[in-house]
Design a protein around this motif. Structure first.
Motif, PDB file in Angstrom:
ATOM      1  N   LEU A 105       0.828  -1.202   0.000  1.00  0.00           N
ATOM      2  CA  LEU A 105       0.000   0.000   0.000  1.00  0.00           C
ATOM      3  C   LEU A 105       0.865   1.256   0.000  1.00  0.00           C
ATOM      4  O   LEU A 105       0.616   2.197  -0.755  1.00  0.00           O
ATOM      5  N   LEU A 106       1.898   1.257   0.806  1.00  0.00           N
ATOM      6  CA  LEU A 106       2.823   2.388   0.850  1.00  0.00           C
ATOM      7  C   LEU A 106       3.507   2.582  -0.493  1.00  0.00           C
ATOM      8  O   LEU A 106       3.614   3.706  -0.999  1.00  0.00           O
ATOM      9  N   GLY A 107       3.947   1.490  -1.116  1.00  0.00           N
ATOM     10  CA  GLY A 107       4.584   1.575  -2.423  1.00  0.00           C
ATOM     11  C   GLY A 107       3.645   2.105  -3.497  1.00  0.00           C
ATOM     12  O   GLY A 107       4.044   2.922  -4.332  1.00  0.00           O
ATOM     13  N   LEU A 108       2.388   1.661  -3.481  1.00  0.00           N
ATOM     14  CA  LEU A 108       1.409   2.168  -4.445  1.00  0.00           C
ATOM     15  C   LEU A 108       1.143   3.655  -4.230  1.00  0.00           C
ATOM     16  O   LEU A 108       1.022   4.420  -5.191  1.00  0.00           O
ATOM     17  N   MET A 109       1.065   4.055  -2.968  1.00  0.00           N
ATOM     18  CA  MET A 109       0.853   5.472  -2.669  1.00  0.00           C
ATOM     19  C   MET A 109       2.047   6.298  -3.149  1.00  0.00           C
ATOM     20  O   MET A 109       1.872   7.414  -3.640  1.00  0.00           O
TER      21      MET A 109
END
Length: 185
Positions: A105-109
């Protein structure tokens, strides 16, 4: 065969091999940890730790300049709090999966330059660090010299975050230098 098919074949093969390398302790023996040097080496040899800390560094570099200097230590403190959770008589089921999903999720954000409220960002980042600490708890607390291992582990974690910060600053410089914004091709 077209390039899209080849791309998806390679991606499929990588996804097939992913569980071995995303595991927090790939090919890691029970007797391999003996103090400070093992604490420094372990984060650098476990793929999940490298990806997590680089993502945290990239995320941190988006924040205010004043926070870049002390937030890595806050992140390490949260990770150590997570590792101390093994002393509770409750096991967190699927902690590694939760941590991996948080990093995803952090990487996608990061990839989509998504801006969230400070509270949402703090929850995601805190979740990553606490669960990451919990996943690595047995390496830290069951070591022959747990204190030295923890110090080495923490130093390597901060070094990886600093690498993420430096990488983001390099990306920003390259983007500014080679930006095609405003140019017609």
């Amino acid at each position: 065969m077209n390039s899209k098919a080849r791309y998806f074949q390679i991606l499929g093969l990588a996804a097939f091999l992913l569980p071995l390398y995303v595991n927090a302790h790939p090919l890691h023996g029970a007797t391999g940890d003996v103090g400070f040097l093992s604490g420094i080496i372990h984060p650098l040899e476990s793929f999940d730790h490298v990806l997590t800390m680089l993502a945290m560094g990239l995320w941190l570099s988006r924040s205010a300049k004043q926070t870049i200097y002390f937030m890595p230590w806050v992140f390490v403190a949260l990770m150590l709090i997570g590792s101390s959770l093994i002393f509770m008589p409750v096991e967190i089921v699927h902690a590694e999966n939760i941590m991996n999903l948080s990093v995803l999720l952090l990487g996608l954000m990061l990839a989509f330059r998504f801006k969230a409220s400070l509270l949402i960002e703090a929850l995601i980042v805190g979740n990553v660090m606490v669960f990451h600490g919990y996943v690595h708890a047995y390496d830290i607390w069951l070591d022959v010299d747990a204190f030295a291992y923890t110090v080495g582990f923490s130093v390597a974690t901060v070094m990886l975050m600093a690498t993420g910060i430096a990488a983001n600053q390099l990306f920003n410089r390259l983007e500014d230098k080679y930006s095609l914004a405003g140019r017609t091709i």
